[in-house]
Design an enzyme around this catalytic site. Sequence first.
Site, short mmCIF file in Angstrom:
data_model
loop_
_atom_site.label_atom_id
_atom_site.label_comp_id
_atom_site.label_asym_id
_atom_site.label_seq_id
_atom_site.Cartn_x
_atom_site.Cartn_y
_atom_site.Cartn_z
N GLY A 23 -5.77 -0.52 -3.86
CA GLY A 23 -4.67 -0.71 -4.79
C GLY A 23 -3.42 0.10 -4.52
O GLY A 23 -2.46 0.02 -5.28
N GLY A 25 -1.50 -0.25 -1.90
CA GLY A 25 -0.50 -1.05 -1.18
C GLY A 25 -0.63 -1.04 0.32
O GLY A 25 0.36 -1.23 1.03
N LYS A 26 -1.86 -0.85 0.84
CA LYS A 26 -2.06 -0.84 2.29
C LYS A 26 -1.65 -2.17 2.92
O LYS A 26 -0.94 -2.20 3.92
CB LYS A 26 -3.53 -0.55 2.63
CG LYS A 26 -4.02 0.83 2.32
CD LYS A 26 -5.39 1.08 2.89
CE LYS A 26 -6.44 0.13 2.34
NZ LYS A 26 -6.71 0.34 0.91
N THR A 27 -2.13 -3.27 2.33
CA THR A 27 -1.88 -4.58 2.93
C THR A 27 -0.40 -4.93 2.92
O THR A 27 0.16 -5.38 3.93
CB THR A 27 -2.70 -5.67 2.22
OG1 THR A 27 -4.09 -5.40 2.38
CG2 THR A 27 -2.38 -7.04 2.79
N SER A 28 0.27 -4.71 1.80
CA SER A 28 1.70 -5.04 1.74
C SER A 28 2.49 -4.15 2.70
O SER A 28 3.43 -4.62 3.37
CB SER A 28 2.23 -4.90 0.32
OG SER A 28 1.98 -3.61 -0.20
N ASP A 50 -10.31 -5.62 5.97
CA ASP A 50 -10.64 -5.35 4.57
C ASP A 50 -11.48 -6.50 4.02
O ASP A 50 -11.05 -7.65 4.06
CB ASP A 50 -9.35 -5.21 3.76
CG ASP A 50 -9.60 -4.70 2.35
OD1 ASP A 50 -10.75 -4.80 1.89
OD2 ASP A 50 -8.65 -4.22 1.71
N THR A 508 -5.52 -6.03 -5.23
CA THR A 508 -6.66 -5.33 -4.67
C THR A 508 -7.65 -4.84 -5.73
O THR A 508 -8.86 -5.04 -5.58
CB THR A 508 -6.19 -4.15 -3.79
OG1 THR A 508 -5.38 -4.66 -2.74
CG2 THR A 508 -7.37 -3.42 -3.19
#
Length: 589
Positions: A23, A25-28, A50, A508
């Site tokens: 949550g 913000g790794k992916t963004s 992930d 997430t």
Amino acid sequence: MFQSFNPIDSIKTPFIFLTGKGGVGKTSTACATAVALADSGKKVLLISTDPASNLQDVFGIELTNEPTSVQSVENLFASNLDPETSARVYRESVVGPYRGILPDSVVATMEEQLSGACTVEIAAFDEFSGLLTHTEILNQYDHVIFDTAPTGHTLRLLQLPTAWNGFLEESTHGASCLGPLSGLADKKDLYSKTVDVLSNASKTTLILVTRPDVSSLIEADRASGELKEIGIKNQLLIVNGLLQSYLEEDEISGAFYHRQRNALKEIPENLKQTVIYSLPFVSYSLTGVENLRYLFKQYSVPSSDMVHENDMIYLPRLSDLINDFSATGTKLIFTMGKGGVGKTSVASAIAVGLVEKGHRVHLTTTDPAAHLDYQFQSDQLNKNLTISSISPKEEVENYKADVIANAGKELDEEGLAYLEEDLNSPCTEEIAVFRAFADVVAKSEDEIVVIDTAPTGHTLLLLDAAQSYSKEIARSTGEVPESVKKLLPQIKNQEETSVVIVTLAEATPVLEASRLQEDLRRADIFPKWWVINQSLYATNTKDPVLSGKARSEQQWIQEVHEKLAGNCALIPWFDEEKIGYSKIKDYIN
């Protein structure tokens, strides 16, 4: 406060790993970084490992484990490695040869031993190890970005020589996540080269992503220290979601801004030695290439995108959940969810709400005792509320000592090294703390027990296995106390026990909570309520940035309400921290 993150200036290595708790913000951040580098003329491959990946949603294209060109971004390719699928294939490769040879009960236990988070992570590592050591990849791409890095615990396991010498085929020790490495002996050289690449500062940059809140900073600090221990020292920290300014006339806006700044005053000393960047709190959804490009330009959503009254979704409040538990005579309540979603606050509010209904309640938590002291302050507690606190650190040390005392005396130096590292797995803490929880429940009579954080379904199944099969054959978790044996069937009794899943209205946390629910269902535990905590959607903020964020929460509130939860309660983001018994009652008013 911190310099703005710009990957073109900050990233010089071919391999980039992003890590951080769910949550943050790794992916963004990974997607926006990939787009920026590709726009600058670099050829980029973005890979997600992930299990709860939403990479496909971000770009709006179907992804597989083969690189796919991202439309409208020249030079950018993406792939989605599915570690859950890899774990299933890997699990069968280990267990398959024993089917029809060993009893079905033993095979079932072996499968569960290989169903935990450690196995999934190692399966993911197995997938991308080839990419890190494949010369054609280096020749084809300027940058390879991995969304989600392996933990220090996993990498230390892979470095231990004992993991490769057949020790796992013979060991009967009581470790908690035993088995993930048992079929990987032929990969030793490959993994050794992979770890070397990770620790080479000219090849790899590790990006720690955090939110400007205390729990995320603590997790980033832990990950940073673990990875430094094994030589991965080329690290930088991104504080994601930093509100740049606030509306003085908006209480929510001001409280949000100042709470973030106060949390950043508590940055751990280790992280202060790392180069720190920031990314702004944005109101718009970070999906689609254009929105990703906006992230590094400090773009704010127009006020016309605010939530309007006629669009609102109205859900039950926490008081409805408490009324339900009070009326149905629930005796044992667990709050569960990923770190940072507010489990302790929700558990405290449920306990206080039930006390206000006239029940005797015991609240216990794995947060340090000082946190509960802080939560309740010096308020006069209601005579029907008692509180205890379990120290995970102490319980883990006690559990490790018990296991090593029982199994360690039969091991050589290398075997003992593996056992000690295996006991650093996430399941160890769950089992150790659960033993302490069981003791609390066993001593409680004529009262409701509210427990902050229960073990996952995987850990509960491991504990079940420990009761059903001999330790020598099943490689169980060690001796199971009577209190645990009694508590396990009680948890599955829906007339006595309820599990409350706590989440945030973000991608997430919702996806991870969904996986948690499926995990529990494997253990025949069916959560009755979900709680969506800290919702800006449920406030009346007029701040244009926060209002835009509230709008983006809507799809996740609908996802939980319509598809995931049997019952769902919504808690608004409060403009002040609820400290003290009387303030905690605000959750239920």
